[in-house]
Design a protein around this motif. Sequence first.
Motif, PDB file in Angstrom:
ATOM      1  N   ARG A  20       0.770  -1.317   0.020  1.00  0.00           N
ATOM      2  CA  ARG A  20       0.567   0.287  -0.606  1.00  0.00           C
ATOM      3  C   ARG A  20       0.856   1.338   0.415  1.00  0.00           C
ATOM      4  O   ARG A  20       0.801   2.607  -0.805  1.00  0.00           O
ATOM      5  N   THR A  21       1.909   1.044   1.031  1.00  0.00           N
ATOM      6  CA  THR A  21       2.800   2.423   0.756  1.00  0.00           C
ATOM      7  C   THR A  21       3.420   2.470  -0.643  1.00  0.00           C
ATOM      8  O   THR A  21       4.216   3.570  -0.979  1.00  0.00           O
ATOM      9  N   GLN A  22       4.496   1.644  -1.067  1.00  0.00           N
ATOM     10  CA  GLN A  22       5.407   1.340  -1.758  1.00  0.00           C
ATOM     11  C   GLN A  22       4.620   0.909  -3.184  1.00  0.00           C
ATOM     12  O   GLN A  22       5.769   1.315  -4.289  1.00  0.00           O
ATOM     13  N   GLY A  23       3.982   0.172  -3.304  1.00  0.00           N
ATOM     14  CA  GLY A  23       3.570  -0.456  -4.455  1.00  0.00           C
ATOM     15  C   GLY A  23       4.193  -2.055  -4.424  1.00  0.00           C
ATOM     16  O   GLY A  23       4.943  -2.560  -3.833  1.00  0.00           O
ATOM     17  N   TYR A  24       3.776  -2.498  -5.684  1.00  0.00           N
ATOM     18  CA  TYR A  24       4.150  -3.781  -6.255  1.00  0.00           C
ATOM     19  C   TYR A  24       5.640  -3.485  -6.595  1.00  0.00           C
ATOM     20  O   TYR A  24       6.585  -5.146  -5.786  1.00  0.00           O
ATOM     21  N   HIS A  25       6.115  -3.585  -6.782  1.00  0.00           N
ATOM     22  CA  HIS A  25       7.209  -3.425  -7.315  1.00  0.00           C
ATOM     23  C   HIS A  25       8.447  -2.277  -6.433  1.00  0.00           C
ATOM     24  O   HIS A  25       9.400  -2.766  -6.474  1.00  0.00           O
ATOM     25  N   GLY A  26       7.920  -1.419  -6.099  1.00  0.00           N
ATOM     26  CA  GLY A  26       8.980  -0.879  -4.872  1.00  0.00           C
ATOM     27  C   GLY A  26       8.536  -1.970  -3.616  1.00  0.00           C
ATOM     28  O   GLY A  26       9.666  -1.167  -2.778  1.00  0.00           O
ATOM     29  N   THR A  27       7.849  -3.159  -3.277  1.00  0.00           N
ATOM     30  CA  THR A  27       8.371  -3.820  -2.182  1.00  0.00           C
ATOM     31  C   THR A  27       9.479  -5.398  -2.315  1.00  0.00           C
ATOM     32  O   THR A  27       8.711  -6.217  -3.191  1.00  0.00           O
ATOM     33  N   GLY A  28      10.538  -5.436  -1.641  1.00  0.00           N
ATOM     34  CA  GLY A  28      10.841  -6.836  -1.810  1.00  0.00           C
ATOM     35  C   GLY A  28      10.351  -7.904  -0.702  1.00  0.00           C
ATOM     36  O   GLY A  28      10.190  -7.341   0.852  1.00  0.00           O
ATOM     37  N   LEU A  29      10.771  -8.888  -1.337  1.00  0.00           N
ATOM     38  CA  LEU A  29      10.456 -10.112  -0.467  1.00  0.00           C
ATOM     39  C   LEU A  29      11.306  -9.524   1.322  1.00  0.00           C
ATOM     40  O   LEU A  29      11.286 -10.147   2.006  1.00  0.00           O
ATOM     41  N   ASN A  30      12.203  -9.222   0.743  1.00  0.00           N
ATOM     42  CA  ASN A  30      13.434  -9.493   2.271  1.00  0.00           C
ATOM     43  C   ASN A  30      12.786  -8.471   2.368  1.00  0.00           C
ATOM     44  O   ASN A  30      12.746  -8.413   4.311  1.00  0.00           O
ATOM     45  N   GLN A  31      12.480  -7.318   2.255  1.00  0.00           N
ATOM     46  CA  GLN A  31      12.163  -6.157   3.661  1.00  0.00           C
ATOM     47  C   GLN A  31      10.782  -6.755   4.577  1.00  0.00           C
ATOM     48  O   GLN A  31      10.429  -5.951   5.661  1.00  0.00           O
ATOM     49  N   VAL A  32      10.214  -7.211   3.535  1.00  0.00           N
ATOM     50  CA  VAL A  32       8.418  -7.631   3.907  1.00  0.00           C
ATOM     51  C   VAL A  32       9.100  -8.572   5.527  1.00  0.00           C
ATOM     52  O   VAL A  32       8.453  -8.746   6.539  1.00  0.00           O
ATOM     53  N   ALA A  34      12.198  -8.582   7.154  1.00  0.00           N
ATOM     54  CA  ALA A  34      12.994  -7.211   8.020  1.00  0.00           C
ATOM     55  C   ALA A  34      11.653  -6.708   8.604  1.00  0.00           C
ATOM     56  O   ALA A  34      12.104  -7.341  10.303  1.00  0.00           O
ATOM     57  N   GLU A  35      10.860  -6.385   8.253  1.00  0.00           N
ATOM     58  CA  GLU A  35      10.260  -5.167   8.722  1.00  0.00           C
ATOM     59  C   GLU A  35       9.005  -6.330   9.375  1.00  0.00           C
ATOM     60  O   GLU A  35       8.279  -5.717  10.840  1.00  0.00           O
ATOM     61  N   GLY A  36       8.739  -7.434   9.172  1.00  0.00           N
ATOM     62  CA  GLY A  36       7.680  -8.036   9.912  1.00  0.00           C
ATOM     63  C   GLY A  36       8.672  -9.360  11.361  1.00  0.00           C
ATOM     64  O   GLY A  36       7.489  -9.732  11.738  1.00  0.00           O
ATOM     65  N   GLY A  37       9.523  -9.087  10.967  1.00  0.00           N
ATOM     66  CA  GLY A  37       9.970 -10.068  12.330  1.00  0.00           C
ATOM     67  C   GLY A  37       9.729 -11.309  11.722  1.00  0.00           C
ATOM     68  O   GLY A  37       9.638 -12.039  12.625  1.00  0.00           O
ATOM     69  N   LEU A  38      10.280 -11.878  10.974  1.00  0.00           N
ATOM     70  CA  LEU A  38       9.777 -12.696  10.168  1.00  0.00           C
ATOM     71  C   LEU A  38      10.981 -13.889   9.650  1.00  0.00           C
ATOM     72  O   LEU A  38      12.126 -13.419   9.707  1.00  0.00           O
ATOM     73  N   PRO A  39      11.374 -15.223   9.795  1.00  0.00           N
ATOM     74  CA  PRO A  39      12.416 -16.297   9.312  1.00  0.00           C
ATOM     75  C   PRO A  39      12.302 -16.613   8.059  1.00  0.00           C
ATOM     76  O   PRO A  39      10.728 -16.239   7.214  1.00  0.00           O
ATOM     77  N   LYS A  40      13.771 -16.357   7.054  1.00  0.00           N
ATOM     78  CA  LYS A  40      13.622 -16.274   5.837  1.00  0.00           C
ATOM     79  C   LYS A  40      13.225 -17.313   5.634  1.00  0.00           C
ATOM     80  O   LYS A  40      12.310 -17.040   4.334  1.00  0.00           O
ATOM     81  N   GLY A  41      12.886 -18.771   6.199  1.00  0.00           N
ATOM     82  CA  GLY A  41      12.165 -19.346   5.574  1.00  0.00           C
ATOM     83  C   GLY A  41      10.613 -19.000   5.479  1.00  0.00           C
ATOM     84  O   GLY A  41       9.856 -20.138   4.700  1.00  0.00           O
ATOM     85  N   SER A  42      10.367 -18.669   5.614  1.00  0.00           N
ATOM     86  CA  SER A  42       8.932 -18.547   5.946  1.00  0.00           C
ATOM     87  C   SER A  42       7.879 -18.761   4.733  1.00  0.00           C
ATOM     88  O   SER A  42       6.690 -18.526   4.804  1.00  0.00           O
ATOM     89  N   LEU A  43       8.541 -17.303   4.094  1.00  0.00           N
ATOM     90  CA  LEU A  43       7.474 -16.623   3.410  1.00  0.00           C
ATOM     91  C   LEU A  43       7.049 -17.938   2.044  1.00  0.00           C
ATOM     92  O   LEU A  43       6.251 -17.708   1.853  1.00  0.00           O
ATOM     93  N   TYR A  44       8.247 -18.239   1.460  1.00  0.00           N
ATOM     94  CA  TYR A  44       8.344 -19.890   0.800  1.00  0.00           C
ATOM     95  C   TYR A  44       6.649 -20.728   1.489  1.00  0.00           C
ATOM     96  O   TYR A  44       6.610 -21.753   0.555  1.00  0.00           O
ATOM     97  N   PHE A  45       7.098 -20.955   2.749  1.00  0.00           N
ATOM     98  CA  PHE A  45       6.296 -22.188   3.255  1.00  0.00           C
ATOM     99  C   PHE A  45       4.882 -21.298   3.461  1.00  0.00           C
ATOM    100  O   PHE A  45       3.780 -22.511   2.962  1.00  0.00           O
ATOM    101  N   HIS A  46       4.464 -20.674   3.858  1.00  0.00           N
ATOM    102  CA  HIS A  46       3.307 -19.949   3.662  1.00  0.00           C
ATOM    103  C   HIS A  46       2.420 -19.831   2.254  1.00  0.00           C
ATOM    104  O   HIS A  46       1.860 -19.801   1.643  1.00  0.00           O
TER     105      HIS A  46
END
Length: 185
Positions: A20-32, A34-46
Amino acid sequence: MGKRTDTRERTLRTAATLFRTQGYHGTGLNQVLAEGGLPKGSLYFHFPGGKEQLAAEAVALGAGELCDWVSAILDAAPDPGAGLDAVIQGLAEHLTASDFNLGCPIGTVAPDGGDLVRDACVSAFGAWQDVVREYLAGQGVSDPDEVATTLLAALEGAQLLARTRRDTAPLYAVGKTMRTLLKGR
């Protein structure tokens, strides 16, 4: 199992805010992550479909919340003009409270994603239009689908202008003009 659901929900909500703040291209998965305090493997797991799936689900989440919000406002409104005024006031307050950073949960992503994201945006805009159309039909407005389309397009454009200019005046201008449209219906 509960922890996984929490991680998935945090990932989705973090991504929704960033999109919502940065758009699709402005948002990177690593940023998601980092900002969510999430474990690296969780993204592709979910979200095995990666960024496209995450964005599509974030759009669906934001659209669902937006539709519920608009529906509640319209249900409490005594007439379409008052409903429109209340929606515009709420959008203006939301933009101002976020220092004009949080745009529409659909519109900020719509032009940039692939087919999955585009389909989610089409569905989301359709759901928003349905809420407005059903309300207008219940209020006896003639051509409720046409009027709902016009209102949706005008509000979406007004949000973009307001966010870009960092000024809520476009929302209120659209409200004034659309109120005239509603009176004639």
